[in-house]
Design an enzyme around this catalytic site. Structure first.
Site, PDB file in Angstrom:
ATOM      1  N   HIS A 243       0.813  -1.214   0.000  1.00  0.00           N
ATOM      2  CA  HIS A 243       0.000   0.000   0.000  1.00  0.00           C
ATOM      3  C   HIS A 243       0.857   1.279   0.000  1.00  0.00           C
ATOM      4  O   HIS A 243       0.862   2.045  -0.956  1.00  0.00           O
ATOM      5  CB  HIS A 243      -0.908   0.032   1.240  1.00  0.00           C
ATOM      6  CG  HIS A 243      -1.766  -1.175   1.439  1.00  0.00           C
ATOM      7  ND1 HIS A 243      -2.830  -1.514   0.619  1.00  0.00           N
ATOM      8  CD2 HIS A 243      -1.712  -2.135   2.393  1.00  0.00           C
ATOM      9  CE1 HIS A 243      -3.401  -2.619   1.062  1.00  0.00           C
ATOM     10  NE2 HIS A 243      -2.748  -3.028   2.136  1.00  0.00           N
TER      11      HIS A 243
HETATM   12  O1  RIB Z   1      -5.406   0.013   4.469  1.00  0.00           O
HETATM   13  C1  RIB Z   1      -4.013  -0.002   4.298  1.00  0.00           C
HETATM   14  C2  RIB Z   1      -3.375   1.067   5.118  1.00  0.00           C
HETATM   15  O2  RIB Z   1      -3.653   0.833   6.495  1.00  0.00           O
HETATM   16  C3  RIB Z   1      -1.833   1.070   5.012  1.00  0.00           C
HETATM   17  O3  RIB Z   1      -1.358   2.376   5.198  1.00  0.00           O
HETATM   18  C4  RIB Z   1      -1.419   0.212   6.169  1.00  0.00           C
HETATM   19  O4  RIB Z   1      -0.120   0.536   6.651  1.00  0.00           O
HETATM   20  C5  RIB Z   1      -2.440   0.590   7.202  1.00  0.00           C
HETATM   21  O5  RIB Z   1      -2.007   1.803   7.808  1.00  0.00           O
END
Ligand code: RIB
Ligand code: CA
Length: 313
Positions: A243
């Site tokens: 992500h």
């Molecule tokens: O949904 C994914 C996000 O939530 C990413 O930033 C992960 O690190 C969590 O913070």
């Protein structure tokens, strides 16, 4: 080419860790003014610990790390140990940090930096709940107009939610903060699950991290191996979605991504859809566009960039 000044606002988190490593491996393009930590994946004492562990792993203990908000603006903190492990950085065995935390509060650092740097010269890179950013905008309404760009990981539209059927974790944890940020008028670029779920660490890509043979390469392989088990089980996906590194990769090679400039609003009232990013992808309303919402990624190009840069550390 002048270096882009950035503040990384983060809740490490293995994927945050890789995003930070990618930024610290790219000093020609990025000047990391500071790393501001927020409660999210794990509570604040752990996110500040993990951020410093990663800076030391990168061999850059001089990086300034700040502690920020330890809870959302109005709600009880929701964490994600079920995804990231109890430390938030489970997977590799890394030494406890020895570098110090900065004395200033992260919110004060954000305000001070935006007020003193030339207007438009600083990019905010939130990788977790938006509590620090929203608190800074509330305390110093003048700074929103001075932000160069906000490039954040959060939200979802076609991919729908990962923490509830409707909401992505970062937005869900502090929807009121997200509402403030998306209404701030600052230029926003969003890396939603629609994109990050296409940046999967397949076995081949994980092998490429490990084949670097360096502490950074091996730790990245171990972090993503830990982090991927949740997504494999839930989605049957062939690897962990990276992500947060999508934010850093966008700063380095924006052409890796494609999206639309549309209206995005945050659900803050409905218990059923709390934290949903209501993205007007098909422009069916007359609500003014306020964000560039990414939908596509060149995943092979992303992993080539990431692996090449990690090799530098
Ligand atoms: O949904 C994914 C996000 O939530 C990413 O930033 C992960 O690190 C969590 O913070
Ligand atoms: Ca994160």
């Amino acid at each position: 080419m002048s270096r882009r000044k950035i503040i990384i606002d983060t809740d490490p988190g293995q994927d945050d860790a890789v995003a930070i490593l990618l930024a610290l491996a790219s000093p020609e393009e990025l000047e990391v003014l500071g790393i501001t930590c927020v409660a999210g994946n794990v509570p604040l004492p752990l996110t500040t610990r993990n951020a410093r562990i990663i800076c030391e792993l990168a061999g850059q203990p001089e990086t300034r790390v700040f502690a920020g908000c330890d809870a959302p603006l109005q709600r009880k903190l929701v964490t994600a140990e079920h995804v990231h492990g109890k430390t938030g950085l489970d997977g590799p065995v890394l030494p406890e940090p020895t570098m110090p935390l900065q004395p200033e509060h992260a919110v004060d650092f954000i305000i001070q930096t935006l007020r003193t740097a030339p207007a438009g010269s600083v990019t905010l890179c939130p990788l977790g709940p938006l509590t620090n950013i929203a608190t800074a905008f509330q305390r110093a309404p003048d700074i929103a107009a001075r932000v160069g760009e906000i490039v954040l990981m959060g939200g979802a539209y076609f991919e729908v939610g990962n923490i509830t059927p409707a909401a992505e974790f970062n937005i869900y944890v502090d929807p009121e903060a997200a509402d403030i940020v998306f209404k701030s008028g600052a230029p926003i670029t969003v890396m939603p699950l629609d994109v990050t779920h296409k940046a999967l660490v397949t076995q081949e890509r994980n092998d490429a991290f490990r084949a670097l043979g360096t502490p950074v390469g091996i730790a990245t392989a171990e972090m993503t191996e830990f982090f991927e088990r949740y997504d494999r089980e839930k989605y049957g996906s062939p690897g962990a979605p990276l992500h947060d590194p999508c934010v850093t990769a966008y700063l380095l090679q924006p052409a890796l991504f494609k999206g639309r400039h549309i209206n995005v609003e945050i659900e803050t009232a409905s218990a059923l859809t709390l934290g949903m990013t209501v993205a007007d992808w098909w422009r069916v309303t007359d609500r003014a566009p306020n964000a560039t919402f990414m939908g596509e990624i060149d995943a092979n190009g992303f992993f080539t960039l990431l692996t090449e840069r990690l090799a530098r550390l």
